[in-house]
Motif scaffolding. Structure first.
Motif, short mmCIF file in Angstrom:
data_model
loop_
_atom_site.label_atom_id
_atom_site.label_comp_id
_atom_site.label_asym_id
_atom_site.label_seq_id
_atom_site.Cartn_x
_atom_site.Cartn_y
_atom_site.Cartn_z
N ASP A 90 0.83 -1.20 0.00
CA ASP A 90 0.00 0.00 0.00
C ASP A 90 0.87 1.26 0.00
OD1 ASP A 90 -2.38 1.41 -0.07
OD2 ASP A 90 -2.52 1.55 2.12
N VAL A 91 1.88 1.24 -0.86
CA VAL A 91 2.83 2.34 -0.97
C VAL A 91 2.56 3.10 -2.27
CG1 VAL A 91 5.27 2.95 -1.27
CG2 VAL A 91 4.60 1.18 0.37
N THR A 92 2.48 4.41 -2.18
CA THR A 92 2.24 5.23 -3.36
C THR A 92 3.54 5.40 -4.15
OG1 THR A 92 0.54 6.46 -2.17
CG2 THR A 92 1.43 7.48 -4.17
N VAL A 93 3.45 5.22 -5.47
CA VAL A 93 4.58 5.46 -6.37
C VAL A 93 4.17 6.59 -7.32
CG1 VAL A 93 6.16 4.46 -8.05
CG2 VAL A 93 5.18 3.01 -6.25
N THR A 94 4.97 7.65 -7.37
CA THR A 94 4.61 8.85 -8.14
C THR A 94 5.69 9.18 -9.15
OG1 THR A 94 3.47 9.73 -6.18
CG2 THR A 94 3.89 11.26 -8.00
N LYS A 95 5.28 9.46 -10.38
CA LYS A 95 6.20 9.99 -11.40
C LYS A 95 6.18 11.51 -11.34
CE LYS A 95 3.97 7.82 -14.72
NZ LYS A 95 3.57 7.34 -16.08
N TRP A 96 7.36 12.11 -11.43
CA TRP A 96 7.42 13.58 -11.42
C TRP A 96 8.34 14.05 -12.54
CZ3 TRP A 96 5.40 16.78 -7.20
CH2 TRP A 96 5.56 18.14 -7.43
N HIS A 97 7.72 14.44 -13.63
CA HIS A 97 8.46 15.05 -14.73
C HIS A 97 7.48 15.89 -15.54
CE1 HIS A 97 6.72 11.91 -17.25
NE2 HIS A 97 7.31 10.98 -16.55
N GLY A 98 7.97 16.57 -16.55
CA GLY A 98 7.14 17.52 -17.30
C GLY A 98 5.93 16.90 -17.96
N GLU A 99 5.96 15.57 -18.19
CA GLU A 99 4.86 14.91 -18.89
C GLU A 99 3.95 14.15 -17.94
OE1 GLU A 99 7.00 12.48 -21.63
OE2 GLU A 99 8.00 14.18 -22.58
N ALA A 100 4.25 14.18 -16.63
CA ALA A 100 3.45 13.43 -15.65
C ALA A 100 2.18 14.20 -15.29
CB ALA A 100 4.27 13.16 -14.40
N GLN A 101 1.18 13.46 -14.78
CA GLN A 101 -0.12 14.06 -14.44
C GLN A 101 0.02 15.05 -13.29
OE1 GLN A 101 -2.64 10.57 -13.70
NE2 GLN A 101 -3.87 11.16 -15.47
N LYS A 102 -0.51 16.26 -13.49
CA LYS A 102 -0.41 17.30 -12.48
C LYS A 102 -1.19 16.95 -11.23
CE LYS A 102 -0.63 22.32 -11.99
NZ LYS A 102 -0.96 23.61 -12.64
N SER A 103 -2.32 16.27 -11.37
CA SER A 103 -3.15 15.92 -10.22
C SER A 103 -2.41 15.00 -9.26
CB SER A 103 -4.45 15.25 -10.68
OG SER A 103 -4.17 14.06 -11.41
N LEU A 104 -1.60 14.08 -9.82
CA LEU A 104 -0.84 13.16 -8.97
C LEU A 104 0.30 13.89 -8.27
CD1 LEU A 104 -0.69 10.04 -11.33
CD2 LEU A 104 -2.24 10.46 -9.40
N LYS A 105 0.88 14.87 -8.95
CA LYS A 105 1.92 15.69 -8.31
C LYS A 105 1.33 16.48 -7.14
CE LYS A 105 4.63 16.56 -12.54
NZ LYS A 105 5.13 17.63 -13.43
N ASN A 106 0.15 17.09 -7.38
CA ASN A 106 -0.49 17.88 -6.33
C ASN A 106 -0.87 17.01 -5.14
OD1 ASN A 106 -0.28 20.25 -7.79
ND2 ASN A 106 -2.29 20.03 -8.75
N SER A 107 -1.29 15.79 -5.41
CA SER A 107 -1.63 14.86 -4.33
C SER A 107 -0.41 14.57 -3.47
CB SER A 107 -2.19 13.57 -4.92
OG SER A 107 -2.45 12.62 -3.91
N LEU A 108 0.74 14.39 -4.11
CA LEU A 108 1.97 14.13 -3.36
C LEU A 108 2.37 15.35 -2.53
CD1 LEU A 108 4.33 12.02 -2.99
CD2 LEU A 108 5.57 13.40 -4.66
N LEU A 109 2.20 16.55 -3.08
CA LEU A 109 2.54 17.76 -2.33
C LEU A 109 1.65 17.92 -1.10
CD1 LEU A 109 3.09 20.31 -5.25
CD2 LEU A 109 4.84 19.33 -3.75
N ARG A 110 0.38 17.53 -1.24
CA ARG A 110 -0.53 17.62 -0.08
C ARG A 110 -0.14 16.62 1.00
NH1 ARG A 110 -4.43 18.13 -4.19
NH2 ARG A 110 -4.90 15.90 -4.01
N GLU A 111 0.25 15.43 0.58
CA GLU A 111 0.57 14.37 1.55
C GLU A 111 1.80 13.60 1.06
OE1 GLU A 111 -1.57 10.62 3.81
OE2 GLU A 111 -2.75 11.92 2.50
N PRO A 112 3.01 14.10 1.34
CA PRO A 112 4.22 13.45 0.86
C PRO A 112 4.39 12.05 1.46
CG PRO A 112 4.69 15.67 1.64
CD PRO A 112 3.30 15.34 2.09
N ASN A 113 4.64 11.08 0.59
CA ASN A 113 4.81 9.70 1.06
C ASN A 113 5.37 8.85 -0.06
OD1 ASN A 113 2.27 7.90 -0.15
ND2 ASN A 113 1.84 10.10 0.01
N GLY A 114 5.77 7.63 0.29
CA GLY A 114 6.08 6.60 -0.68
C GLY A 114 7.35 6.80 -1.48
#
Length: 708
Positions: free
Chosen positions: A96-120
């Motif tokens: 149950d670990v979140t994996v997030t991609k962060w680059h210019g082509e990644a989904q902004k909503s997933l980036k914002n979710s990580l900023l709200r609750e940093p994890n994984g």
């Protein structure tokens, strides 16, 4: 047993995958990562399970209920991030670990979710990490202050490069945010100097190398087709078509233009012979959607043959499924590159790799042979350490000032001096560079602090600031609203011109110079686009091996008859020189009005030799491809001057300072070098462009041998 050290969710993952056993690098990594606090470099061949070797123990060790990003995965390519995301997400599904991609082509909503609750786990490129520091400085601390591991994939692609120094600086800045230092795990298949690689973590004594020497058998065949023209010989293309038409093949030329030429012409041959239509090109100038479509087809295609003509975009470890054959067209510049490309075929356990090397010139054939023989001997070029990267320090100084919105000059100096990427640059030198940045308007004094100055604002507010490498000025190529790719504008690009791009032929019907866009329509034929490219450096060991081949009499069974005939012809030409020692003896051809010296040494030494010949007033021309000098001077004069040729190396600083002003293009290898004070430009040139110590050694031992 290493397996028993893993957490139960990870053991369940391994059982469900029905792995018969852990691979050697995985067993070693699990044992060490879970039982020590050291940094590690995991070194093993391509497709040996290095990603899992790092993440199985890391995921077992961490408590992901803690806040903050726990694991940072850094990749040199966005495409590799997208590929590895699926593998890492699969590993994490039991936790149950979140994996997030962060680059210019990644989904902004997933980036914002990580900023709200940093994890994984966060996957990122160095450039996107730089953008975070510049644009989201508060979030950087919020995200990474509890970081436990940084995994650096394809470590060899960073070591000894500007991007590598940049990444080291960013990792050092992240370490400064943490109350406890995080651990760095590097992954690589091709490292030539493990002791040098250990310095990448900033703590050499606490960095260990786990090396799996298990080799993969590779069958290699050489085919030689002499070419007298710019275009490839039709006989070569026909042979290449027959050789690959029923296979899943990757073809690696040495340029984007050549990749397009091959893809288009093989498809034409296939159309004429009613073969398959799965011919593609893949390189950085093709639109992302088109590249991803090719990658998806290759990875999910189980039965159909295909042929992808590609550059280094498919050289690194991205999984595109099973490949039957790798083709290299003309010599690679390095053994490291050859190893990466060979590793694309035979990726399954026990599978043999298949490599075919085509050569179109005699020197390319010889260099291909040298690279292959050194590869078999286990030689990989050691990375050349950058001791004093003044240009990258300049860039990071601007980044830190922008991040802090102003900082005291003493504090800035302390931060830069304490950054392990710049450990060999003294505080006094840092002070001189910072003073110069104020002089040229990159920084501006405001009370006790410095802020970004008016000239600096132009740079730090540009998207290109995030990267430390040079980029081409490109024009977007569009057909009926669909982007095909981007190409550099040149005199070749004109209305009505037909070009190759994305494995198809196009006619240019309009060019908008303001928006940098050109419209194209399908065309029956075309010609390859000329792309700008940086000359790649060849290690001295490759050139020396070339001389060894020529001065020896070994018969190589991997050569075809045409290749054997060409090598024998070259050997006969060298035989008359009576080479006794390949370390010191070099052929000198004496003609009536010109001399030709074959140096058989590396690119940097040749470059430095040319500089010394120019300074001595000797008219000369360097053929970098063949590694020889054409010298217009009487033999006696030249041989006499050889004894004193290295004298300018006794005190090169003043000489290079004057010459650097006359030759600003020397600094084209460095994006930020032009903005340094002259003395630091000279330092860059000595360390990165020329090889003064190596040239002195070469000249001291050189014995110019004439034909008997």
């Amino acid at each position: 047993m290493p397996f028993e050290l893993l957490s139960e969710p990870i053991r369940r993952f391994v059982r469900e995958k029905r792995w018969e056993a852990l691979r050697p690098i995985q067993a070693a990594a699990i044992s060490r990562i879970l039982t020590t606090d050291d940094h590690y470099i995991l070194a093993s061949r391509t497709a040996s399970g290095k990603t899992e070797a790092a993440f199985l123990p890391i995921l077992s060790k961490l408590d992901f209920r803690e806040k903050g990003v726990q694991v940072l995965y850094v990749s040199p390519l966005i495409a590799l991030i997208n590929d590895q995301f699926e593998r890492i997400e699969d590993l994490c599904r039991y936790l149950d670990v979140t994996v997030t991609k962060w680059h210019g082509e990644a989904q902004k909503s997933l980036k914002n979710s990580l900023l709200r609750e940093p994890n994984g786990v966060l996957l990122i490129t160095p450039e996107s990490l730089e953008a975070m520091f510049v644009n989201k400085p508060q979030q950087v601390k919020h995200l990474f202050s509890n970081l436990k591991f940084a995994v650096v994939d394809e470590l060899h692609s960073f070591i000894g490069t500007d991007r590598g120094t940049h990444l080291k600086s960013l990792l050092s800045r992240l370490q400064a945010l943490n109350t406890r230092p995080f651990r760095i795990i590097g992954l690589s298949a091709t490292i030539g100097d493990y002791e040098g690689a250990k310095k990448f973590t900033g703590n050499e004594s606490s960095t260990k190398v786990l090396l799996d020497r298990t080799a993969k058998e590779t069958n290699a065949v050489f085919r030689y087709f002499k070419s007298e023209h710019e275009e490839l010989p039709l006989e070569l293309l026909k042979d290449l078509y027959v050789h690959t038409k029923d296979k899943k093949a990757l073809i690696f030329p040495n340029s984007r233009g050549r990749a397009e030429e091959i893809a288009v012409k093989l498809r034409k041959i296939s159309d004429l012979t009613r073969g398959h239509s799965n011919y593609f090109s893949h390189h950085s100038s093709i639109d992302k959607a088109e590249r991803e479509s090719v990658e998806h087809f290759a990875k999910n295609n189980n039965r159909q043959p295909f042929c992808i003509c590609c550059t280094s975009t498919l050289e690194l470890g991205m999984d595109i499924g099973a490949v039957d054959e790798v083709v290299q067209l003309d010599a690679t510049h390095s053994i490291a590159s050859l190893i990466q490309r060979v590793g694309r075929s035979g990726r399954g356990d026990g599978e043999c790799g298949h490599l075919t090397l085509y050569a179109t010139q005699e020197w390319s054939l010889l260099q291909s042979m040298a690279c292959w023989l050194l590869y078999q001997e286990g030689f990989i070029e050691p990375p050349e350490p950058v001791e004093k990267p003044y240009d990258l320090l300049l860039h990071q100084a601007l980044s830190i000032v922008k991040e802090r919105s102003g900082i005291g000059i003493k504090e800035l100096t302390v931060l830069l001096a304490g950054n392990f990427a710049f450990g060999r640059i003294g505080a006094e030198e840092i002070g001189e560079i910072l003073d110069h940045l104020q002089t040229i308007g990159f920084l501006e004094k405001l009370g006790r602090e410095v802020i970004i100055g008016p000239e600096g604002e132009k740079w730090v507010n540009d998207r290109e600031f995030y990267s430390v490498f040079q980029t081409e000025d490109r024009y977007k190529v569009v057909c009926a609203g669909n982007t095909i790719g981007q190409i550099p504008f040149s005199p070749q690009i004109q209305l009505g011109e037909n070009i190759f791009l994305a494995a198809k032929s196009w006619k240019i019907v309009s060019i908008d110079f303001k928006t940098k866009k050109m419209e194209v329509v399908a065309a029956p034929d075309g010609k390859k686009v000329v792309f700008a490219g940086v000359g790649l450096e060849v290690h001295a060991a490759i050139r020396e091996k070339m001389l060894e081949i020529l001065s020896g009499n070994v018969e190589y069974d991997f050569l075809d008859p045409a290749g054997r005939e060409e090598i024998e012809k070259m050997r006969r030409a060298v035989a008359g020189f009576h080479i006794l020692d390949i370390k010191t003896d070099r052929p000198l051809v004496v003609k009536s009005d010109v001399l030709e010296l074959f140096t058989f040494t590396g690119t940097k030494v040749n470059r430095t030799l040319k500089l010394l010949l120019d300074l001595a007033g000797i008219e000369n021309r360097l053929d970098e491809f063949g590694g020889s000098f054409e010298i217009r001077a009487p033999k006696e004069v030249f041989l006499s001057m050889l004894k004193t040729l290295s004298e300018p190396l006794d005190n090169p600083d003043a000489c290079l300072a004057v010459l650097a002003e006359k030759n600003p293009s020397w600094l084209d290898f460095s994006k930020w070098g032009r903005h340094l004070p002259r003395k630091f430009q000279v330092g860059l040139l000595q360390e990165r462009f020329f090889d003064l110590p190596g040239t002195r050694l070469f000249l001291d031992s050189l014995r110019a041998v004439e034909r008997i």
